[in-house]
Design an enzyme around this catalytic site. Structure first.
Site, mmCIF file in Angstrom:
data_model
loop_
_atom_site.group_PDB
_atom_site.id
_atom_site.type_symbol
_atom_site.label_atom_id
_atom_site.label_comp_id
_atom_site.label_asym_id
_atom_site.label_seq_id
_atom_site.Cartn_x
_atom_site.Cartn_y
_atom_site.Cartn_z
ATOM 1 N N GLY A 70 2.382 2.472 -12.505
ATOM 2 C CA GLY A 70 3.309 3.558 -12.178
ATOM 3 C C GLY A 70 3.623 4.422 -13.389
ATOM 4 O O GLY A 70 3.710 5.649 -13.290
ATOM 5 N N THR B 292 10.675 -7.918 -1.961
ATOM 6 C CA THR B 292 10.371 -6.599 -2.527
ATOM 7 C C THR B 292 9.202 -5.927 -1.803
ATOM 8 O O THR B 292 9.283 -4.762 -1.417
ATOM 9 C CB THR B 292 10.048 -6.732 -4.034
ATOM 10 O OG1 THR B 292 11.271 -6.976 -4.723
ATOM 11 C CG2 THR B 292 9.414 -5.461 -4.586
ATOM 12 N N THR C 67 -3.691 -3.170 -2.507
ATOM 13 C CA THR C 67 -4.654 -3.947 -3.289
ATOM 14 C C THR C 67 -5.814 -4.445 -2.430
ATOM 15 O O THR C 67 -5.641 -4.685 -1.219
ATOM 16 C CB THR C 67 -3.924 -5.167 -3.907
ATOM 17 O OG1 THR C 67 -4.892 -6.083 -4.406
ATOM 18 C CG2 THR C 67 -3.062 -5.905 -2.900
ATOM 19 N N ASP C 68 -6.955 -4.665 -3.074
ATOM 20 C CA ASP C 68 -8.107 -5.249 -2.366
ATOM 21 C C ASP C 68 -7.833 -6.696 -1.945
ATOM 22 O O ASP C 68 -8.529 -7.231 -1.075
ATOM 23 C CB ASP C 68 -9.372 -5.175 -3.233
ATOM 24 C CG ASP C 68 -9.255 -5.853 -4.597
ATOM 25 O OD1 ASP C 68 -8.197 -6.443 -4.911
ATOM 26 O OD2 ASP C 68 -10.242 -5.788 -5.363
ATOM 27 N N TYR D 126 1.423 -13.156 -2.531
ATOM 28 C CA TYR D 126 1.319 -11.767 -3.007
ATOM 29 C C TYR D 126 0.523 -10.920 -2.026
ATOM 30 O O TYR D 126 1.003 -9.893 -1.524
ATOM 31 C CB TYR D 126 0.674 -11.729 -4.397
ATOM 32 C CG TYR D 126 0.210 -10.336 -4.812
ATOM 33 C CD1 TYR D 126 1.128 -9.302 -4.982
ATOM 34 C CD2 TYR D 126 -1.143 -10.058 -5.020
ATOM 35 C CE1 TYR D 126 0.713 -8.024 -5.346
ATOM 36 C CE2 TYR D 126 -1.563 -8.790 -5.388
ATOM 37 C CZ TYR D 126 -0.638 -7.775 -5.546
ATOM 38 O OH TYR D 126 -1.061 -6.508 -5.908
ATOM 39 N N ALA E 10 2.093 -10.537 1.457
ATOM 40 C CA ALA E 10 3.211 -9.591 1.483
ATOM 41 C C ALA E 10 2.697 -8.149 1.353
ATOM 42 O O ALA E 10 3.217 -7.238 2.007
ATOM 43 C CB ALA E 10 4.199 -9.915 0.363
HETATM 44 P P1 NAD Z 1 3.842 -4.137 -12.545
HETATM 45 O O1 NAD Z 1 4.304 -5.508 -12.255
HETATM 46 O O2 NAD Z 1 3.384 -3.782 -13.911
HETATM 47 O O3 NAD Z 1 5.006 -3.090 -12.192
HETATM 48 C C1 NAD Z 1 5.830 -3.237 -11.061
HETATM 49 C C2 NAD Z 1 7.024 -2.327 -11.245
HETATM 50 O O4 NAD Z 1 7.826 -2.398 -10.059
HETATM 51 C C3 NAD Z 1 7.909 -2.746 -12.422
HETATM 52 O O5 NAD Z 1 8.295 -1.601 -13.164
HETATM 53 C C4 NAD Z 1 9.123 -3.376 -11.744
HETATM 54 O O6 NAD Z 1 10.324 -3.258 -12.499
HETATM 55 C C5 NAD Z 1 9.187 -2.585 -10.438
HETATM 56 N N1 NAD Z 1 9.857 -3.332 -9.363
HETATM 57 C C6 NAD Z 1 9.603 -4.618 -8.968
HETATM 58 N N2 NAD Z 1 10.436 -4.946 -7.962
HETATM 59 C C7 NAD Z 1 11.216 -3.852 -7.714
HETATM 60 C C8 NAD Z 1 12.246 -3.570 -6.787
HETATM 61 N N3 NAD Z 1 12.667 -4.490 -5.911
HETATM 62 N N4 NAD Z 1 12.807 -2.340 -6.798
HETATM 63 C C9 NAD Z 1 12.401 -1.387 -7.687
HETATM 64 N N5 NAD Z 1 11.435 -1.612 -8.604
HETATM 65 C C10 NAD Z 1 10.841 -2.826 -8.605
HETATM 66 O O7 NAD Z 1 2.721 -3.826 -11.446
HETATM 67 P P2 NAD Z 1 1.430 -2.886 -11.512
HETATM 68 O O8 NAD Z 1 0.280 -3.671 -11.974
HETATM 69 O O9 NAD Z 1 1.792 -1.614 -12.178
HETATM 70 O O10 NAD Z 1 1.218 -2.641 -9.944
HETATM 71 C C11 NAD Z 1 1.764 -1.488 -9.295
HETATM 72 C C12 NAD Z 1 1.292 -1.469 -7.850
HETATM 73 O O11 NAD Z 1 -0.140 -1.436 -7.813
HETATM 74 C C13 NAD Z 1 1.706 -2.685 -7.036
HETATM 75 O O12 NAD Z 1 2.105 -2.256 -5.755
HETATM 76 C C14 NAD Z 1 0.455 -3.534 -6.952
HETATM 77 O O13 NAD Z 1 0.412 -4.298 -5.771
HETATM 78 C C15 NAD Z 1 -0.632 -2.462 -6.956
HETATM 79 N N6 NAD Z 1 -1.925 -2.905 -7.489
HETATM 80 C C16 NAD Z 1 -2.019 -3.413 -8.748
HETATM 81 C C17 NAD Z 1 -3.263 -3.793 -9.237
HETATM 82 C C18 NAD Z 1 -3.415 -4.337 -10.640
HETATM 83 O O14 NAD Z 1 -4.534 -4.757 -10.994
HETATM 84 N N7 NAD Z 1 -2.398 -4.346 -11.477
HETATM 85 C C19 NAD Z 1 -4.395 -3.671 -8.439
HETATM 86 C C20 NAD Z 1 -4.266 -3.149 -7.148
HETATM 87 C C21 NAD Z 1 -3.017 -2.749 -6.688
#
Ligand code: NAD
Length: 327
Positions: free
Chosen positions: A13, A101, A126-127, A150, A153
């Protein structure tokens, strides 16, 4: 355009928000509200380079907080929804937080977006919702078969998002992405954990036989894909965003050892993760054909840049590792 970005202080993000406000996607008039609870993986320091930008508003809060979300939502043209509990290892021990969440929080956002007339809702997924695949690659119409709290959800939240499109006509688009890597990733995830351990002269834990396969994508390519979907994706559709670079965990480890000047004596084999998915593989033909998406960062270049970033930014990750008890 005014975008509400949930989870904008996390790994992906914050990359997206820095790029939007940094003009990477071209539109310099866009304003961004970040709504982030700042859980253990959220970090306002990730937004330091744009902290004083008047186009950025930061709201610390929970996406499950109905009153807050209904206060924040009005006036936004789009939502890009990243906020989630994301670490599969944590889901083994604390599944309830993932349901709260990822499922409940997503529904709160969808409802508020619907009620306040938001134009577009990009749900970032996510995949892992497809489970595990021995051969071939998933297409967007593949049945969901998640195998962890994970991914279950996330699958639930994908279905809710698509249901809001079907039921209420909300302009929802879902993205499903492969494993991301890059700078600012919380050091519990495999690449930053391994890189920082190796840079410190420590050892790295390799799960099982090390032959699980993942497709790796640089975080900037993921965000470029999300931006294309936001701008041009068709309502009610799912789009895959992948890198086309599949590696076993052993191959990944080999590359990280080479990049940090270490050898296999730094690797400790540990018991496999419970329910560890064997292989993920996404077809990205749809987003290529419809939206002109193409990953731009090669794995070799992206990994070299990532290792260099962790080498040069100890002040960012050392306190995080100490606080989380990671080694
Ligand atoms: P991350 O854990 O680095 O960041 C998650 C963010 O969400 C954090 O800033 C956290 O404070 C915030 N957060 C968590 N719970 C919250 C809540 N209840 N209210 C408000 N904010 C909240 O995760 P990321 O790796 O940046 O992943 C971001 C998105 O991308 C996720 O939805 C994840 O499923 C998806 N994703 C990630 C990957 C990967 O490889 N990292 C791959 C595919 C999809």
């Amino acid at each position: 355009m005014k975008i509400l970005v949930t989870g904008g202080a996390g790994f992906i993000g914050s990359e997206y928000v820095r790029n939007v406000l940094g003009g990477v996607y071209g539109d310099v008039d866009t304003t961004v509200t970040v709504l982030d609870k700042l859980t253990y993986s959220g970090n306002v320091a990730n937004l330091d380079v744009i902290r004083d930008d008047p186009r950025l508003t930061f709201v610390q809060g929970d996406i499950c907080d109905l009153d807050l979300v209904h206060d924040v939502m009005p006036g936004h043209d789009a939502v890009v929804h990243f906020a989630a509990e994301t670490h599969v290892d944590r889901a083994v021990h604390q599944p309830a937080a993932f349901v709260q969440t990822n499922v409940v929080g997503t529904q709160v956002l969808l409802e508020a977006a619907h009620r306040h007339g938001v134009g577009r809702f990009v749900h970032v997924s996510t995949d892992e919702v497809y489970g595990s695949i021995e051969q071939g690659s998933w297409t967007e119409d593949w049945p969901l078969a998640p195998r962890s709290a994970y991914s279950a959800a996330k699958a639930g939240s994908d279905l809710l998002a698509l249901a809001y499109h079907t039921t209420y006509g909300l302009d929802v688009v879902v993205t499903r992405c492969s494993n991301n890597y890059g700078h600012h990733q919380f050091p519990e995830k495999v690449i930053p954990l391994f890189v920082t351990n190796l840079l410190d002269g420590g050892t790295v834990p390799l799960y099982g036989d090390g032959l699980n396969i993942r497709d790796w994508l640089h975080v900037s390519d993921h965000c470029q894909g999300i931006n294309l979907v936001l701008a041009k994706g068709r309502p009610g559709q799912v789009y895959h965003i992948g890198g086309g670079t599949e590696l076993t965990n052993r191959e990944l480890t080999e590359r990280l050892l080479t990049a940090t000047g270490r050898d296999w004596s730094a690797v400790t084999y540990v018991a496999d993760r419970q329910g560890h998915d064997r292989r993920y593989s996404l077809s990205i033909e749809k987003i290529r054909a419809e939206l002109g998406y193409e990953p731009a960062v090669s794995l070799a270049d992206g990994l070299a840049r990532t290792v260099a970033w962790y080498r040069d930014n100890r002040a960012w990750w050392e306190p995080l590792k100490a606080r989380a008890g990671l080694s």
